[in-house]
Design a protein around this motif. Structure first.
Motif, PDB file in Angstrom:
ATOM      1  N   VAL A  97       0.842  -1.203   0.000  1.00  0.00           N
ATOM      2  CA  VAL A  97       0.000   0.000   0.000  1.00  0.00           C
ATOM      3  C   VAL A  97       0.872   1.246   0.000  1.00  0.00           C
ATOM      4  O   VAL A  97       0.653   2.188  -0.796  1.00  0.00           O
ATOM      5  CB  VAL A  97      -0.956  -0.024   1.206  1.00  0.00           C
ATOM      6  CG1 VAL A  97      -1.658   1.323   1.361  1.00  0.00           C
ATOM      7  CG2 VAL A  97      -1.974  -1.142   1.045  1.00  0.00           C
ATOM      8  N   TRP A  98       1.883   1.293   0.881  1.00  0.00           N
ATOM      9  CA  TRP A  98       2.756   2.471   0.932  1.00  0.00           C
ATOM     10  C   TRP A  98       3.529   2.653  -0.375  1.00  0.00           C
ATOM     11  O   TRP A  98       3.687   3.787  -0.857  1.00  0.00           O
ATOM     12  CB  TRP A  98       3.735   2.357   2.094  1.00  0.00           C
ATOM     13  CG  TRP A  98       3.140   2.726   3.416  1.00  0.00           C
ATOM     14  CD1 TRP A  98       2.828   1.887   4.438  1.00  0.00           C
ATOM     15  CD2 TRP A  98       2.793   4.040   3.850  1.00  0.00           C
ATOM     16  NE1 TRP A  98       2.291   2.579   5.490  1.00  0.00           N
ATOM     17  CE2 TRP A  98       2.269   3.924   5.151  1.00  0.00           C
ATOM     18  CE3 TRP A  98       2.858   5.304   3.257  1.00  0.00           C
ATOM     19  CZ2 TRP A  98       1.821   5.014   5.883  1.00  0.00           C
ATOM     20  CZ3 TRP A  98       2.422   6.402   3.986  1.00  0.00           C
ATOM     21  CH2 TRP A  98       1.909   6.260   5.279  1.00  0.00           C
ATOM     22  N   MET A  99       4.001   1.580  -0.950  1.00  0.00           N
ATOM     23  CA  MET A  99       4.735   1.681  -2.210  1.00  0.00           C
ATOM     24  C   MET A  99       3.822   2.185  -3.324  1.00  0.00           C
ATOM     25  O   MET A  99       4.225   3.033  -4.152  1.00  0.00           O
ATOM     26  CB  MET A  99       5.308   0.303  -2.571  1.00  0.00           C
ATOM     27  CG  MET A  99       6.251   0.311  -3.750  1.00  0.00           C
ATOM     28  SD  MET A  99       7.008  -1.313  -3.921  1.00  0.00           S
ATOM     29  CE  MET A  99       7.953  -1.030  -5.409  1.00  0.00           C
ATOM     30  N   THR A 100       2.593   1.720  -3.365  1.00  0.00           N
ATOM     31  CA  THR A 100       1.642   2.198  -4.370  1.00  0.00           C
ATOM     32  C   THR A 100       1.338   3.682  -4.188  1.00  0.00           C
ATOM     33  O   THR A 100       1.278   4.446  -5.168  1.00  0.00           O
ATOM     34  CB  THR A 100       0.346   1.372  -4.285  1.00  0.00           C
ATOM     35  OG1 THR A 100       0.666  -0.014  -4.394  1.00  0.00           O
ATOM     36  CG2 THR A 100      -0.618   1.750  -5.393  1.00  0.00           C
ATOM     37  N   VAL A 101       1.169   4.102  -2.932  1.00  0.00           N
ATOM     38  CA  VAL A 101       0.886   5.514  -2.661  1.00  0.00           C
ATOM     39  C   VAL A 101       2.058   6.391  -3.088  1.00  0.00           C
ATOM     40  O   VAL A 101       1.879   7.462  -3.725  1.00  0.00           O
ATOM     41  CB  VAL A 101       0.555   5.709  -1.171  1.00  0.00           C
ATOM     42  CG1 VAL A 101       0.520   7.199  -0.818  1.00  0.00           C
ATOM     43  CG2 VAL A 101      -0.774   5.053  -0.835  1.00  0.00           C
ATOM     44  N   VAL A 102       3.292   5.965  -2.794  1.00  0.00           N
ATOM     45  CA  VAL A 102       4.477   6.743  -3.158  1.00  0.00           C
ATOM     46  C   VAL A 102       4.594   6.854  -4.674  1.00  0.00           C
ATOM     47  O   VAL A 102       4.883   7.941  -5.220  1.00  0.00           O
ATOM     48  CB  VAL A 102       5.738   6.112  -2.532  1.00  0.00           C
ATOM     49  CG1 VAL A 102       7.004   6.713  -3.131  1.00  0.00           C
ATOM     50  CG2 VAL A 102       5.733   6.293  -1.030  1.00  0.00           C
ATOM     51  N   ILE A 103       4.370   5.757  -5.402  1.00  0.00           N
ATOM     52  CA  ILE A 103       4.489   5.793  -6.869  1.00  0.00           C
ATOM     53  C   ILE A 103       3.419   6.700  -7.469  1.00  0.00           C
ATOM     54  O   ILE A 103       3.699   7.488  -8.397  1.00  0.00           O
ATOM     55  CB  ILE A 103       4.399   4.358  -7.430  1.00  0.00           C
ATOM     56  CG1 ILE A 103       5.648   3.565  -7.030  1.00  0.00           C
ATOM     57  CG2 ILE A 103       4.255   4.376  -8.948  1.00  0.00           C
ATOM     58  CD1 ILE A 103       5.579   2.099  -7.387  1.00  0.00           C
ATOM     59  N   ILE A 104       2.184   6.609  -6.932  1.00  0.00           N
ATOM     60  CA  ILE A 104       1.112   7.476  -7.460  1.00  0.00           C
ATOM     61  C   ILE A 104       1.435   8.938  -7.212  1.00  0.00           C
ATOM     62  O   ILE A 104       1.289   9.798  -8.116  1.00  0.00           O
ATOM     63  CB  ILE A 104      -0.237   7.073  -6.844  1.00  0.00           C
ATOM     64  CG1 ILE A 104      -0.672   5.695  -7.373  1.00  0.00           C
ATOM     65  CG2 ILE A 104      -1.311   8.117  -7.149  1.00  0.00           C
ATOM     66  CD1 ILE A 104      -1.887   5.123  -6.691  1.00  0.00           C
ATOM     67  N   LEU A 105       1.878   9.285  -6.002  1.00  0.00           N
ATOM     68  CA  LEU A 105       2.235  10.672  -5.709  1.00  0.00           C
ATOM     69  C   LEU A 105       3.408  11.131  -6.575  1.00  0.00           C
ATOM     70  O   LEU A 105       3.447  12.280  -7.041  1.00  0.00           O
ATOM     71  CB  LEU A 105       2.576  10.823  -4.231  1.00  0.00           C
ATOM     72  CG  LEU A 105       1.403  10.671  -3.249  1.00  0.00           C
ATOM     73  CD1 LEU A 105       1.896  10.746  -1.824  1.00  0.00           C
ATOM     74  CD2 LEU A 105       0.343  11.734  -3.523  1.00  0.00           C
ATOM     75  N   TRP A 106       4.388  10.246  -6.770  1.00  0.00           N
ATOM     76  CA  TRP A 106       5.548  10.570  -7.616  1.00  0.00           C
ATOM     77  C   TRP A 106       5.092  10.930  -9.033  1.00  0.00           C
ATOM     78  O   TRP A 106       5.499  11.948  -9.604  1.00  0.00           O
ATOM     79  CB  TRP A 106       6.480   9.358  -7.629  1.00  0.00           C
ATOM     80  CG  TRP A 106       7.795   9.556  -8.310  1.00  0.00           C
ATOM     81  CD1 TRP A 106       8.010   9.887  -9.619  1.00  0.00           C
ATOM     82  CD2 TRP A 106       9.084   9.423  -7.721  1.00  0.00           C
ATOM     83  NE1 TRP A 106       9.337   9.952  -9.894  1.00  0.00           N
ATOM     84  CE2 TRP A 106      10.032   9.671  -8.742  1.00  0.00           C
ATOM     85  CE3 TRP A 106       9.531   9.098  -6.450  1.00  0.00           C
ATOM     86  CZ2 TRP A 106      11.408   9.608  -8.520  1.00  0.00           C
ATOM     87  CZ3 TRP A 106      10.894   9.031  -6.239  1.00  0.00           C
ATOM     88  CH2 TRP A 106      11.820   9.289  -7.235  1.00  0.00           C
ATOM     89  N   VAL A 107       4.255  10.075  -9.602  1.00  0.00           N
ATOM     90  CA  VAL A 107       3.799  10.297 -10.978  1.00  0.00           C
ATOM     91  C   VAL A 107       2.938  11.557 -11.065  1.00  0.00           C
ATOM     92  O   VAL A 107       3.100  12.385 -11.983  1.00  0.00           O
ATOM     93  CB  VAL A 107       3.053   9.050 -11.483  1.00  0.00           C
ATOM     94  CG1 VAL A 107       2.395   9.332 -12.842  1.00  0.00           C
ATOM     95  CG2 VAL A 107       4.003   7.864 -11.596  1.00  0.00           C
TER      96      VAL A 107
END
Length: 202
Positions: free
Chosen positions: A64-74
């Motif tokens: 979940v945290w990795m998905t949130v970080v990637i979405i915010l990054w993009v």
């Protein structure tokens, strides 16, 4: 005098050459630790740390945290002005970061798995020894029970003694009844009541 001087000079030279030679390491003392260029670390502590990281990587929280970080990054690198973007559309820096994370995650997971395999091997060895002890105890108890059964087979039980006594009592009753029929009245009764006399004749 000259002979004494020569002898003194030879002893001095012999001492100088002995002092100049390097000393051999003593066998009764441990060697001093060698200096290493690579820093030392506790492998057990490093293994525990790797197990913690591997446990965290294998949870849903990490995904979940990795998905949130990637979405915010993009979203950041797409929606904000170009001056504030740090990773343009091909997202090369994101790809590099994910590759670096994967390259470190795989050895940590393997290390944690190896430690778990070692623990499983130790547990299996302990279980095998415990099973061997249990089998040995069971065999010992089986032999003891068999010995007790053999011993009890040779010992007279209460029911057997009772049946034997009942048989003896029956045999005595049969003999006593047969003796009465053969001799008539019991001698003691004949002595109390002699023949030919009545109780009223006294």
């Amino acid at each position: 005098m000259a002979g004494e001087r020569d002898a003194l000079r030879e002893r001095t030279l012999a001492g100088a050459t002995a002092a100049g030679r390097p000393r051999a390491p003593r066998l009764d003392q441990p060697r001093p630790p060698r200096r290493r260029i690579v820093p030392e670390w506790d492998p057990d502590a490093f293994g525990r740390l790797s197990e913690r990281i591997a446990r965290f990587l294998g949870t849903g929280r990490f995904i979940v945290w990795m998905t949130v970080v990637i979405i915010l990054w993009v979203l950041w690198n797409v929606s904000v002005p170009k001056e504030l973007r740090f990773d343009e559309y091909p997202f090369i820096f994101l790809t590099l970061a994910l590759s670096l994370q994967a390259s470190y995650a795989a050895p940590l997971i393997l290390l944690a798995q190896n430690r778990q395999d070692d623990r499983d091997r130790v547990n299996l060895e302990q279980d095998r020894k415990q099973n061997e002890r249990s089998i040995a105890d069971t065999e010992y108890l089986t032999r003891e029970i068999a010995a007790l059964r053999i011993g009890l087979g040779e010992v007279a039980t209460r029911d057997w003694i009772r049946s034997e006594l009942e048989d003896l009592v029956k045999e005595l009753e049969i003999r006593q009844n047969g003796h009465k029929e053969h001799h008539g009245t019991h001698p003691a009764i004949r002595a109390e009541h002699p023949p030919g006399r009545d109780a009223g004749d006294r």
